[in-house]
Design a protein around this motif. Structure first.
Motif, PDB file in Angstrom:
ATOM      1  N   GLN A 158       0.837  -1.205   0.000  1.00 42.32           N
ATOM      2  CA  GLN A 158       0.000   0.000   0.000  1.00 42.32           C
ATOM      3  C   GLN A 158       0.871   1.254   0.000  1.00 42.32           C
ATOM      4  O   GLN A 158       0.633   2.195  -0.769  1.00 42.32           O
ATOM      5  N   ARG A 159       1.900   1.285   0.837  1.00 41.37           N
ATOM      6  CA  ARG A 159       2.761   2.460   0.901  1.00 41.37           C
ATOM      7  C   ARG A 159       3.636   2.592  -0.347  1.00 41.37           C
ATOM      8  O   ARG A 159       3.992   3.705  -0.749  1.00 41.37           O
TER       9      ARG A 159
ATOM     10  N   GLN B 116       1.889   7.654  -6.064  1.00 37.35           N
ATOM     11  CA  GLN B 116       0.911   8.734  -6.186  1.00 37.35           C
ATOM     12  C   GLN B 116       1.493  10.079  -5.761  1.00 37.35           C
ATOM     13  O   GLN B 116       1.198  11.105  -6.358  1.00 37.35           O
ATOM     14  N   THR B 117       2.329  10.060  -4.708  1.00 35.07           N
ATOM     15  CA  THR B 117       2.797  11.325  -4.115  1.00 35.07           C
ATOM     16  C   THR B 117       4.218  11.707  -4.507  1.00 35.07           C
ATOM     17  O   THR B 117       4.568  12.889  -4.484  1.00 35.07           O
TER      18      THR B 117
ATOM     19  N   GLU C 264       1.333   4.212  -2.698  1.00 29.07           N
ATOM     20  CA  GLU C 264       1.129   5.612  -2.279  1.00 29.07           C
ATOM     21  C   GLU C 264       2.311   6.479  -2.676  1.00 29.07           C
ATOM     22  O   GLU C 264       2.141   7.651  -3.055  1.00 29.07           O
ATOM     23  N   SER C 265       3.532   5.925  -2.607  1.00 28.83           N
ATOM     24  CA  SER C 265       4.700   6.701  -3.020  1.00 28.83           C
ATOM     25  C   SER C 265       4.676   6.988  -4.518  1.00 28.83           C
ATOM     26  O   SER C 265       5.237   7.985  -4.974  1.00 28.83           O
TER      27      SER C 265
ATOM     28  N   ILE D  59      -6.181   3.445  -5.101  1.00 27.42           N
ATOM     29  CA  ILE D  59      -5.817   2.239  -4.354  1.00 27.42           C
ATOM     30  C   ILE D  59      -7.069   1.613  -3.756  1.00 27.42           C
ATOM     31  O   ILE D  59      -7.843   2.272  -3.056  1.00 27.42           O
TER      32      ILE D  59
END
Length: 743
Positions: free
Chosen positions: A519-520, A526-527, A523-524, A688
């Motif tokens: 998940q992280r 995305q950001t 997320e990385s 996600i």
């Protein structure tokens, strides 16, 4: 004759006065307690005399005080005029006619020969040029008089130690005389101008010496080191040393919040004596164990040591809040009566003064499929643990709007799961696709998954695009640290770029750590917040992927990490587990490579797989299989430690980019595990999606996680996926038509 007799009488009187004067004047420094009885940094003017026995009448009645720790010294020696050196920053002169102001003594003057003296608590009076000392109204005799030598006042160590209550010892190895007061330690050597204070060498104003078996040191070497204040009384010809050291007291409040009438206040006290005395008494003002009314209260604390000294009061203001009230649980449904298979809309109307922490529902379903009454309950809890409960009963009629299966397909929220008959899935048509691969090197450090001792877990060299998958369990029985060390064995500086990173753990649950890491990682993407440039010089080693080594692993902890890097030079990478706090660079040359267990480790090329589906999907039931080693073959590689042949079973660490160009209108897209439990995430069109929500896992083969629903027209759907460590493969992406909606 009369004039001659008067002159003789004057000389005799002057000689008698000289007998009680110090052998030399001293520089005196401003005291700690300025006031009417304190005189700051004054200069003593003495008449020049070869025996230093004269006194200028202008100095009569003068009191010199010294409250700061510094040597009392003067210029010259026994053959000089004995003029005191002014303190730093002073010019040594006085305004007016040059007379030094006459000041009343700080204490009652005592002349040599007196048998008693009046002293304050903790005062020690040392008579100049005398072995007499006075403490608490009693006279004591030192082994040798306090004397001034070369402008510095000397005292017998044993004399002041006995009166001050310090500890005295001798170190035969270093030949040092040791004074201890509490945690402070002073060490003196004979015939030296230096001494040690708590291990630090410092300089004295004069050289230590021995006379008649008495070890003499500068008085202010002791007062300075132990922060002892003193006063010089020129009238009484004495030095007044203040030995009183107050104890110290403080306290804190252990409660985060204090509620009137509810909270038992936790008073956490701290008290000590700088000179190591026992604390024998304490006193509170304003203390209450439970404050009955809200408001602000001042509580004061002080302690008393065994010498009778009280500390200064220490106060805290305590803010007492009014009692908290429970939250109010409340909800409504859009109707009171529903058909079977009809959507129920819930509106939560619960309130609380500070906010609701937990909501626990019972029997809250999107629809019911049996007729009769249904009672739904809601319990709400605030951050203080207070709660309330409410319930409502609705009626389900005999009318059927949707079957349960059709309802789930239409209304199960994205990320939630629903049960279905998964035994029919193998009969569904397979989605035909083509794939290409990107040149990404996968370094999979996953064996031994359970680590029983420190060592080298994996070693590999790589250049260009590189992906790390690290997944291990600490079973050493000790706290351990993990590192990835990058070494540049080239002749040029290497540029290492970290693009994406996701770390999960330390956690006792492998599936949870694995899910969080993926998940992280997404997320990385995305950001972009994990982007990092790293430069490594030739021959240099650096710890990379710092999230991995930021937390110590306890016994039983699992860590899981995904990261994408790019290097412009061939780099050597070492994955190691070492004892907590151990330097990984120093340990690395001595770490043995640990043998693998039943899990997989290896280095695999082309680790990003691009799957494209150009045919229309969703107009009829179909499945896209991933991780089955048939339509989706496993990677082939080698063990970087042993060079043995390896196959990446399940393709863990592979990043799948799945693009479905034509997904039919009104298509339901779901995730169906086929190899066992699965807990992870998948990115759908940039968002996600959990597998599944509320930390639940999906069970094979009869649970479906909802990923996406198309609208009234064809859509392109893009999926980004990598298998979460700790979960099972293979799985299927299912496509099927949605039932017709009824209005």
């Amino acid at each position: 004759m009369n004039l001659k007799r008067l002159l003789i009488t004057t000389i005799l009187a002057t000689s008698q006065i000289a007998m009680v004067l110090p052998a030399s004047a001293e520089e005196l420094i401003q005291g700690d307690n300025p006031g009417a009885n304190s005189v700051s940094e004054q200069t003593i003017d003495q008449a020049t005399s070869t025996d230093q026995s004269g006194m200028n009448e202008d100095n009569a009645g003068q009191v010199q005080t010294g409250g700061q720790t510094g040597d009392l010294e003067q210029t010259g020696n026994d053959d000089t005029d004995g003029t005191a050196v002014p303190a730093e920053g002073q010019d040594g002169t006085n305004e007016g006619n040059g007379d030094v102001p006459v000041t009343e003594p700080a204490t009652t003057p005592v002349t040599p020969g007196s048998q008693t003296t009046t002293t304050g608590s903790g005062q020690l009076i040392l008579m100049v040029n005398s072995n007499k000392m006075y403490q608490n109204g009693k006279e004591y005799l030192a082994g040798y008089p306090m004397e001034v030598k070369d402008g510095v006042s000397y005292i017998s160590i044993r004399a002041i130690v006995e009166r001050a209550g310090f500890e005295l010892s001798f170190d035969n190895n270093t030949k040092e005389t040791i004074i201890k007061r509490g945690s402070d330690e002073l060490r003196f050597k004979l015939d030296t101008t230096y001494y040690k204070v708590n291990g630090v060498t410092q300089t004295m104003k004069g050289k230590s010496y021995s006379v008649k078996n008495n070890f003499m040191v500068p008085l202010t070497a002791i007062t300075k080191a132990l922060n002892i204040s003193y006063q010089y009384d020129s009238v009484g010809k004495r030095v007044i040393v203040n030995l009183a050291t107050l104890p110290e007291a403080s306290f804190t409040i252990g409660n985060k919040e204090i509620i009137a009438g509810e909270t038992q206040v936790q008073y956490i006290t701290q008290s000590s004596s700088p000179i190591g005395l026992e604390i024998v008494n304490e006193e509170w003002t304003g203390r209450q164990d439970v404050f009955t009314e809200p408001g602000s209260y001042t509580v004061t604390y002080r302690v008393q040591d065994s010498s009778g000294q009280w500390s200064k009061p220490y106060s805290l203001t305590i803010n007492v809040s009014k009692p908290h009230t429970p939250p109010v649980a409340n909800f409504t449904t859009d109707k009171d009566t529903y058909k079977m298979g009809e959507v129920i809309t819930y509106t939560d109307l619960s309130t609380d003064e500070v906010g609701i922490k937990d909501r626990i529902w019972e029997n809250k379903k999107l629809a019911f499929f049996t007729p009769g009454p249904q009672t739904i309950r809601l319990k709400v809890v605030n951050q203080f643990g207070l709660f309330s409960t409410v319930e409502k009963t609705i009626t389900i009629t005999n009318d059927l709007l949707y079957t349960e299966d059709n309802f789930n397909k239409l209304f199960t929220p994205i990320g939630d799961k629903y049960a279905f008959d998964g035994t029919t899935v193998p009969s569904w048509e397979k989605v035909q696709y083509t794939y290409t691969s990107d040149p990404v090197t996968l370094i999979r450090s996953n064996s031994p998954e359970t680590v029983y001792k420190k060592g080298l877990l994996y070693r590999e060299t790589a250049i260009g695009a590189t992906r790390f998958m690290v997944h291990h369990v600490n079973s050493t029985g000790q706290p351990m640290d993990m590192y990835v060390i990058a070494t540049n064995n080239n002749t040029e500086t290497a540029h290492l770029t970290q693009t994406y990173l996701g770390f999960g753990g330390p956690s006792p649950y492998a599936t949870a750590a694995g899910k969080v890491s993926v998940q992280r990682y997404f997320e990385s993407m995305q950001t972009g917040d994990k982007y990092k440039d790293i430069w490594i010089a030739p021959g240099e080693s650096k710890v990379i992927l710092n999230e991995l080594s930021a937390s110590t692993m306890k016994q039983g902890d699992v860590i899981s990490l995904f990261a994408d890097l790019y290097s412009d030079q061939t780099m050597q990478y070492n994955v190691v587990m070492v004892d907590k706090g151990q330097d990984p660079f120093n340990a690395l040359p001595y770490l043995a490579a640990l043998p693998e267990d039943v899990h997989n480790r290896g280095t695999y090329m082309e680790s990003t797989r691009n799957i494209e589906v150009t045919n229309l999907v969703g107009d009829k039931p179909a499945r896209l299989m991933i991780g089955d080693n048939s339509s989706d073959p496993f990677q082939i590689g080698a063990d970087g430690v042993t060079q043995a042949y390896k196959m990446n079973a399940g393709n863990f660490g592979m990043l799948y980019k799945i693009k479905l160009y034509r997904v039919a209108p009104n298509t339901l897209v779901t995730f169906n595990p086929r190899g066992g439990r699965y807990m992870g995430v998948i990115m759908v069109n940039g968002s996600i999606v959990n597998l599944a929500n509320n930390s639940a896992s999906l069970k094979a083969p009869n649970e479906n996680g909802v990923l996406f629903r198309t609208g009234e027209s064809e859509q392109t759907v893009e999926l980004l996926f990598t298998a979460a460590p700790g979960s099972n493969l293979p799985f299927s992406i299912l496509f099927q038509q949605l039932p017709e909606k009824k209005f």
